[in-house]
Motif scaffolding. Structure first.
Motif, PDB file in Angstrom:
ATOM      1  N   LYS A  20       0.816  -1.217   0.000  1.00 31.39           N
ATOM      2  CA  LYS A  20       0.000   0.000   0.000  1.00 31.39           C
ATOM      3  C   LYS A  20       0.849   1.265   0.000  1.00 31.39           C
ATOM      4  CE  LYS A  20      -3.598   0.277   2.526  1.00 31.39           C
ATOM      5  NZ  LYS A  20      -4.459   0.351   3.726  1.00 31.39           N
ATOM      6  N   GLY A  21       1.951   1.214  -0.687  1.00 34.47           N
ATOM      7  CA  GLY A  21       2.806   2.392  -0.671  1.00 34.47           C
ATOM      8  C   GLY A  21       3.504   2.581   0.643  1.00 34.47           C
ATOM      9  N   GLY A  22       3.420   1.604   1.559  1.00 31.65           N
ATOM     10  CA  GLY A  22       4.164   1.649   2.801  1.00 31.65           C
ATOM     11  C   GLY A  22       3.606   2.592   3.843  1.00 31.65           C
ATOM     12  N   PHE A  23       2.266   2.825   3.897  1.00 30.95           N
ATOM     13  CA  PHE A  23       1.757   3.731   4.921  1.00 30.95           C
ATOM     14  C   PHE A  23       0.443   3.222   5.496  1.00 30.95           C
ATOM     15  CE2 PHE A  23      -1.095   5.133   1.636  1.00 30.95           C
ATOM     16  CZ  PHE A  23      -2.162   5.742   2.287  1.00 30.95           C
ATOM     17  N   THR A  24       0.192   3.620   6.702  1.00 31.31           N
ATOM     18  CA  THR A  24      -1.091   3.393   7.363  1.00 31.31           C
ATOM     19  C   THR A  24      -1.509   4.681   8.050  1.00 31.31           C
ATOM     20  OG1 THR A  24       0.022   2.598   9.363  1.00 31.31           O
ATOM     21  CG2 THR A  24      -0.645   0.933   7.739  1.00 31.31           C
ATOM     22  N   ARG A  25      -2.802   4.861   8.212  1.00 23.60           N
ATOM     23  CA  ARG A  25      -3.301   6.023   8.930  1.00 23.60           C
ATOM     24  C   ARG A  25      -3.349   5.722  10.419  1.00 23.60           C
ATOM     25  NH1 ARG A  25      -5.812   9.968   5.849  1.00 23.60           N
ATOM     26  NH2 ARG A  25      -6.056   9.467   3.632  1.00 23.60           N
ATOM     27  N   THR A  26      -3.078   6.727  11.203  1.00 27.94           N
ATOM     28  CA  THR A  26      -3.145   6.586  12.650  1.00 27.94           C
ATOM     29  C   THR A  26      -4.256   7.486  13.177  1.00 27.94           C
ATOM     30  OG1 THR A  26      -1.502   8.336  12.997  1.00 27.94           O
ATOM     31  CG2 THR A  26      -0.682   6.081  12.778  1.00 27.94           C
ATOM     32  N   GLY A  65      -5.520  11.636  12.449  1.00 26.86           N
ATOM     33  CA  GLY A  65      -5.122  12.139  11.139  1.00 26.86           C
ATOM     34  C   GLY A  65      -3.652  12.011  10.817  1.00 26.86           C
ATOM     35  N   GLY A  66      -2.891  11.284  11.620  1.00 29.45           N
ATOM     36  CA  GLY A  66      -1.481  11.083  11.350  1.00 29.45           C
ATOM     37  C   GLY A  66      -1.221   9.903  10.431  1.00 29.45           C
ATOM     38  N   PHE A  67       0.069   9.620  10.169  1.00 32.40           N
ATOM     39  CA  PHE A  67       0.453   8.530   9.281  1.00 32.40           C
ATOM     40  C   PHE A  67       1.670   7.814   9.844  1.00 32.40           C
ATOM     41  CE2 PHE A  67      -1.599  11.622   6.532  1.00 32.40           C
ATOM     42  CZ  PHE A  67      -2.425  10.837   5.731  1.00 32.40           C
ATOM     43  N   THR A  68       1.742   6.518   9.555  1.00 36.75           N
ATOM     44  CA  THR A  68       2.962   5.741   9.749  1.00 36.75           C
ATOM     45  C   THR A  68       3.455   5.313   8.374  1.00 36.75           C
ATOM     46  OG1 THR A  68       2.304   4.935  11.930  1.00 36.75           O
ATOM     47  CG2 THR A  68       3.967   3.664  10.747  1.00 36.75           C
ATOM     48  N   VAL A  69       4.665   5.691   8.032  1.00 35.60           N
ATOM     49  CA  VAL A  69       5.207   5.435   6.699  1.00 35.60           C
ATOM     50  C   VAL A  69       6.438   4.546   6.833  1.00 35.60           C
ATOM     51  CG1 VAL A  69       6.021   6.458   4.546  1.00 35.60           C
ATOM     52  CG2 VAL A  69       4.428   7.734   6.000  1.00 35.60           C
ATOM     53  N   THR A  70       6.451   3.430   6.089  1.00 43.74           N
ATOM     54  CA  THR A  70       7.561   2.480   6.112  1.00 43.74           C
ATOM     55  C   THR A  70       8.154   2.383   4.713  1.00 43.74           C
ATOM     56  OG1 THR A  70       6.583   1.202   7.902  1.00 43.74           O
ATOM     57  CG2 THR A  70       8.247   0.102   6.559  1.00 43.74           C
ATOM     58  N   GLY A  71       9.480   2.527   4.609  1.00 46.45           N
ATOM     59  CA  GLY A  71      10.098   2.506   3.291  1.00 46.45           C
ATOM     60  C   GLY A  71      11.499   1.947   3.288  1.00 46.45           C
TER      61      GLY A  71
END
Length: 520
Positions: free
Chosen positions: A274-280, A283-289
């Protein structure tokens, strides 16, 4: 009262030039009429080409086909890595993006059945404005790193340091990137209220509509090389608070993309979901790359590829022949007793040795130049056809390598000629020059010696001259093994060649002194 020396009449200077040209012509005639020397020089040309092409003729791993290998190119034409997880929206015109980075973590595969926790020193997470999702397109970013604090980076090769410190839940960092025309400015804050400018970038011709958002990526993890693990894959995860936007962000919603689709030459994990992200919550994000946004360098992170100088690996073989011919060009006359005849025809002994140096050096220069001019395009074309990456260089750099290879051979020939005139024994002189020029190069670049010893050899011995062939850039913000075994020399190209030329000039000068000071 000091007496002045009257200048030499023009007729005298013309006579001296004419005398030297006659001596030069005589030495060239002598050289080209000895079949063994001509054939040996032709052999040096052939050896340089054949060894260089055979040494880079292996098939590409994984069975990649022709035309499948190429590096993305940055705005300056440099080879780049451009692979990262990107959570983005469309920004039209001027605007800004502000976000709190609450943590930066990571994990690496050690290659021995274990994982190592913690973000790698050059793992990155932050805010980026990028002209498009195409690899190599212009960008500017303000980010936190795993071990080098906050940075402002743009267009791959530019890096500006900001405040140090690691990002943790207890010590988050606010990041802000502001666009005003083609100027982008990065700011950071520890509390979201008091801001410090990290740096700014000018991206000429930046499109009015760009992609902007949050990103995370991680290059390889450097492991304990004594355990045989070297570099291994790694990923990074950035936890962001809710972004604050200003400007025209209409017409798009947040979406995730794995830019590049793989990890480039970083060797990191090649896919994130999923493009390496999840919503928290909130309204924040966790991005993995995984991957990197940086210029490509040599060494183990370059993957299955070649640098330009790899195709000139045969230079050492050609140099051995050049050294032998340069030595025999003078010692052969000692052995046959012909030097007395030469000196009788030209009493100025320094002129004779100078003419021999020009003939030997000029011939060797032509051999090196022609060999490089044939080997470089042929080797690069063949490597790309077999699916290998070839590290791109500018036309000026390629010309420097070709001409430099010729100068390397010329300096070696003059060094050999000087050693032969000093020692007057072919075998001893050839062994000495080879041991001081070719042997240190082979030992230093083979990796059999400790890096410190290898770098020392390539600083203080004639082998420093091989630096003229190096093309791989070195960047402080890119993790790699910057050692002779991976193509990195301790001296700059022209500085290394100057060391070899210094040895050649010293040997030649001492040879002139000795030749003038004793009977032949």
């Amino acid at each position: 009262m000091t007496a002045t020396v009257p200048p030499r009449p023009p007729a005298t200077r013309r006579a001296e030039r004419s005398g030297f040209l006659r001596t030069l012509h005589a030495e060239w005639t002598k050289f080209r009429t000895v079949r063994g020397w001509v054939l040996a020089m032709a052999g040096a040309l052939l050896a340089t080409i054949v060894v260089g092409l055979l040494g880079t003729a292996a098939p590409a791993p994984g069975g990649r086909g022709a035309g499948s290998a190429s590096y993305p190119r940055g705005p300056g034409g440099e080879a780049v890595n451009d692979s990262f997880s990107f959570v983005h929206r469309t920004l039209t015109g001027d605007g800004s993006l502000t976000v709190a980075l609450r943590s930066l973590t990571g994990v690496a595969d050690t290659g021995i059945g274990k994982t190592a926790r913690g973000a790698q020193p050059w793992a990155k997470a932050g805010v980026i404005v990028k002209e498009s999702l195409t690899q190599g397109s212009p960008y500017a970013a303000v980010m936190a790193t795993g071990g080098h604090g906050v940075r402002m980076q743009y267009d791959y090769t530019h890096d500006t340091a900001g405040p140090p410190g690691k990002i943790t839940q207890e010590s988050p960092r606010w990041l802000r990137l502001v666009r005003s025309g083609d100027i982008l400015t990065g700011h950071t804050s520890t509390d979201g209220s008091h801001w410090t400018e990290v740096g700014h970038a000018r991206l000429p011709g930046l499109a009015r509509t760009v992609r902007a958002g949050l990103f995370a990526t991680s290059p390889q993890a450097k492991q304990d090389t004594t355990a045989g693990t070297g570099f291994s894959p790694a990923v990074a995860t950035g936890t962001f608070g809710p972004p604050r936007l200003s400007g025209d962000w209409s017409g798009s919603a947040w979406s995730g993309t794995q830019v590049g689709g793989d990890a480039g030459t970083s060797g990191s994990y090649t896919h994130t979901t999923k493009g390496g992200f999840t919503r928290t919550g909130g309204g924040g994000f966790t991005v993995t790359g995984a991957g990197d946004i940086a210029p490509v360098v040599g060494g183990p992170v370059m993957g299955a590829g070649f640098s330009v100088e790899n195709f000139l690996v045969g230079t050492f073989a050609g140099l051995i022949v050049v050294i032998a011919v340069g030595t025999v060009f003078i010692t052969g006359e000692y052995r046959r007793g012909l030097l007395r005849t030469t000196m009788a025809a030209t009493p100025l002994r320094g002129r004779v040795l100078g003419a021999k140096a020009l003939v030997a050096g000029g011939t060797a220069f032509a051999i090196g130049l022609v060999a490089a001019a044939i080997t470089l395009p042929t080797g690069q074309r063949g490597a790309r056809g077999r699916g290998f990456h070839v590290f791109p260089v500018t036309p000026a750099t390629e010309v420097r390598v070709m001409v430099g290879t010729g100068l390397l051979c010329a300096a070696a020939a003059v060094l050999a000629l000087g050693a032969g005139a000093l020692l007057r024994r072919s075998g001893t002189a050839v062994a000495l020059v080879t041991a001081s020029l070719v042997l240190p190069f082979l030992l230093a670049t083979s990796g059999v010696l400790p890096p410190g010893v290898s770098e020392w050899l390539l600083r203080v011995t004639p082998a420093a001259g091989f630096a003229i062939q190096q093309t791989l850039p070195r960047y402080a913000q890119v993790l790699s093994v910057y050692e002779p075994s991976t193509g990195y020399y301790p001296l700059a190209p022209w500085a290394g060649l100057a060391v070899l030329c210094g040895y050649a000039a010293l040997a030649f000068g001492l040879a002139v002194v000795r030749l003038r000071g004793r009977d032949v």
